[in-house]
Scaffold this motif. Structure first.
Motif, PDB file in Angstrom:
ATOM      1  N   GLN A  13      36.357  55.208  65.854  1.00 51.01           N
ATOM      2  CA  GLN A  13      35.305  54.188  65.831  1.00 51.01           C
ATOM      3  C   GLN A  13      33.909  54.793  65.955  1.00 51.01           C
ATOM      4  N   LYS A  14      33.837  56.018  66.439  1.00 54.58           N
ATOM      5  CA  LYS A  14      32.549  56.680  66.628  1.00 54.58           C
ATOM      6  C   LYS A  14      32.085  57.429  65.374  1.00 54.58           C
ATOM      7  N   LEU A  15      32.914  57.452  64.334  1.00 53.64           N
ATOM      8  CA  LEU A  15      32.564  58.171  63.112  1.00 53.64           C
ATOM      9  C   LEU A  15      31.781  57.254  62.184  1.00 53.64           C
ATOM     10  N   SER A  16      30.776  57.811  61.525  1.00 55.08           N
ATOM     11  CA  SER A  16      29.980  57.048  60.558  1.00 55.08           C
ATOM     12  C   SER A  16      30.706  56.983  59.223  1.00 55.08           C
ATOM     13  N   VAL A  17      30.162  56.155  58.327  1.00 53.81           N
ATOM     14  CA  VAL A  17      30.727  56.067  56.985  1.00 53.81           C
ATOM     15  C   VAL A  17      30.632  57.417  56.285  1.00 53.81           C
ATOM     16  N   THR A  18      29.534  58.101  56.470  1.00 50.33           N
ATOM     17  CA  THR A  18      29.365  59.420  55.851  1.00 50.33           C
ATOM     18  C   THR A  18      30.350  60.424  56.426  1.00 50.33           C
ATOM     19  N   ASP A  19      30.607  60.342  57.731  1.00 48.78           N
ATOM     20  CA  ASP A  19      31.592  61.238  58.359  1.00 48.78           C
ATOM     21  C   ASP A  19      32.959  61.065  57.699  1.00 48.78           C
ATOM     22  N   VAL A  20      33.353  59.820  57.547  1.00 50.10           N
ATOM     23  CA  VAL A  20      34.666  59.545  56.961  1.00 50.10           C
ATOM     24  C   VAL A  20      34.729  60.024  55.517  1.00 50.10           C
ATOM     25  N   LYS A  21      33.639  59.791  54.768  1.00 50.28           N
ATOM     26  CA  LYS A  21      33.612  60.256  53.386  1.00 50.28           C
ATOM     27  C   LYS A  21      33.754  61.766  53.312  1.00 50.28           C
ATOM     28  N   ASN A  22      33.056  62.469  54.170  1.00 43.49           N
ATOM     29  CA  ASN A  22      33.119  63.929  54.157  1.00 43.49           C
ATOM     30  C   ASN A  22      34.490  64.447  54.594  1.00 43.49           C
ATOM     31  N   LEU A  23      35.111  63.771  55.556  1.00 47.71           N
ATOM     32  CA  LEU A  23      36.434  64.199  56.008  1.00 47.71           C
ATOM     33  C   LEU A  23      37.483  64.030  54.919  1.00 47.71           C
ATOM     34  N   LEU A  24      37.473  62.886  54.256  1.00 48.79           N
ATOM     35  CA  LEU A  24      38.515  62.596  53.268  1.00 48.79           C
ATOM     36  C   LEU A  24      38.275  63.309  51.939  1.00 48.79           C
TER      37      LEU A  24
END
Length: 517
Positions: free
Chosen positions: A368-379
């Protein structure tokens, strides 16, 4: 008188001899009691004997209470059924007495004078058969004939023909034979009898499939101190352990000071690793995690995942400067990673292309603490798979905390359920020449189309109707819901709706500034 005597004898279950019957008839008297013990059993036959004997024996009570004197008093009246109920000690005393008399008496004399019923002889014969059956009926098993004897013996005969000494000396050879579960139990008992004080550790390594027959309580007494011993016992080629046995093996090993190495962790597997106590997991060295390979710890509690992640983070710290290799090593443990470490991984400058299963295994609270950009970069390349998991509770709860506009414009995969953007209430002014100088004329904000939901093309400005042959192409959205900022020749203006509020505010500011001047 003869028949009266015979009837009386029959009524009393007395078996008199043929000569006695004749003598009684000639003398006209009844048989004397003293002649009964020496009487001939041929007078009455079969069921008559059994019926009459039962009548007489009923007066002596339960045969289980008879002693040697009772047997001597009854003599030949005791049948086999009654004798089988007599205590063995009384029967043995009677047999010894009979054996002693054999020395001084001939066969015919003994048969007439000794109070040995046929039942006793039958019982003795039965006992001899039992003793014969309780002996090895083949040659004893030795090191040289194991292959030729063990597979062909019943477990009873194996018990009788195989000594504990030979078994221990040739345990591996015996266990290689095709034997039944009952036979394994016989072998286990012999091993335990050979080691009454407990099986030595070096012998534990030799038990093979036999070890799987030991209970949790028995395993808790094993001297399990060496990693090699534990490794041999865990070898799956020797058969499967049940979960409680494995946990007892590990608990016993750790309790005696053993340390879990990388190879041992591979044998144990993630499932059994997760079943350890938190205190036991804490004993695992970080270097063991570093050499354990890929472990599936999805069944671990969140606390245990965090414990294992901490050890993995320490084990792979030297790879942190190379995000790709680092991710490959630490991936199985990311379910215990804090948001801070996940953000560092997302912003390392290299796409790690996290698979969806790993993403869904992340700690929900940290995700829940991850931003949309964080998730995009991870995946990375696997971003589109997130759409397939949009109904997963983990994804739903994360989406609900994100801006819907950001979900649309950054991810662009159609995720719905994010936070809607607030309608702008800003008042924008433009100069009005008919008004007093420096007095702006307000333009209601409703004339600026707010962006809600997915990215949409902005409304084109009002213009005269185009002349035939000069019709501009209407703006078309791109695949991600935004419009092209660099339209091709002859195409209409394309503008991402995410920028509309920004540009509108800028235009309003310019107009306001012009009016003021």
């Amino acid at each position: 008188m003869v028949w009266a005597a015979a009837a009386l004898a029959a009524a009393l279950c007395l078996r008199v001899s043929t000569d006695l019957v004749k003598a009684t008839a000639a003398r006209g008297c009844d048989p004397e009691p003293g002649t009964i013990p020496a009487s001939d059993p041929d007078v009455l036959e079969g069921a008559q004997q059994d019926a009459l004997n039962a009548l007489l024996l009923s007066g002596y009570g339960d045969p289980s209470s008879w002693d040697l004197q009772t047997l001597q008093d009854l003599g030949p009246l005791v049948n086999q059924t009654a004798l089988s109920l007599v205590p063995e000690a009384a029967r043995e005393d009677l047999r010894r007495g009979i054996a002693a008399s054999d020395i001084s008496q001939g066969r015919s004399q003994r048969e007439k004078s000794l109070p040995l019923p046929r039942a006793l002889a039958a019982a003795a014969a039965g006992a001899r058969l039992e003793r014969s059956a309780a002996r090895c009926q083949s040659e004893p098993i030795t090191a040289s004939n194991i292959d030729d004897t063990v597979p062909y013996l019943t477990f009873d005969q194996l018990d009788l023909c195989l000594s504990s000494d030979v078994l221990i000396e040739n345990l591996e050879a015996v266990l290689e034979q095709p034997i039944t579960t009952d036979t394994y139990r016989v072998l286990k008992r012999k091993v335990d009898e050979f080691f009454p004080s407990g099986i030595p550790e070096k012998q534990l390594r030799r038990l093979g499939l036999l070890s799987r027959l030991y209970t949790v309580q028995e395993i808790s007494q094993w001297p399990l101190t060496c990693s090699d011993t534990l490794s041999v016992l865990l070898d799956p080629s020797e058969g499967e352990w049940n979960d409680s046995q494995v946990q007892q093996l590990l608990s016993r090993y750790l309790a005696l000071g053993g340390s879990l190495t990388g190879p041992l962790l591979q044998q144990i597997g993630g499932k059994h690793l997760c079943e350890l106590q938190e205190e036991q997991i804490q004993q695992i060295p970080a270097q063991a995690i570093g050499t354990a390979g890929q472990l599936n710890i999805s069944s671990c509690s969140q606390t245990k995942k965090e414990q294992l992640y901490g050890k993995a983070w320490e084990a792979f710290a030297s790879l942190a400067s190379t995000p790709g290799p680092y991710y490959c090593q630490i991936r199985p443990y990311l379910g215990g990673a804090p948001a801070k470490d996940l953000k560092e991984l997302a912003n390392a400058g290299v796409s790690i292309n996290m698979d969806l299963d790993t993403f869904l295994s992340l700690n929900p609270q940290e995700l829940q603490k991850l931003s949309v950009t964080d998730v995009k970069n991870l995946l990375g390349e696997n971003l589109s798979e997130l759409k397939q998991a949009e109904h997963e509770p983990l994804v739903v709860s994360w989406v609900q905390k994100q801006s819907q506009r950001e979900l649309d414009c950054v991810l662009g995969i159609g995720l719905q359920g994010g936070l809607p953007d607030a309608t702008s209430s800003t008042v924008t002014t433009v100069p009005n020449p008919s008004s007093a100088p420096h007095t702006p004329t307000p333009i209601p904000s409703s004339t600026i189309s707010p962006t809600t939901g997915p990215c949409q093309p902005s409304s084109p400005p009002a213009s005269p109707s185009p002349s035939p042959g000069n019709v501009p192409e209407p703006p078309q959205p791109t695949s991600n819901g935004c419009i092209n900022l660099e339209p091709g020749p002859g195409s209409g203006s394309r503008l991402c709706s995410c920028l509309v509020p920004v540009l509108a505010a800028a235009v309003g500011s310019v107009l306001l500034l012009g009016g003021l001047l």
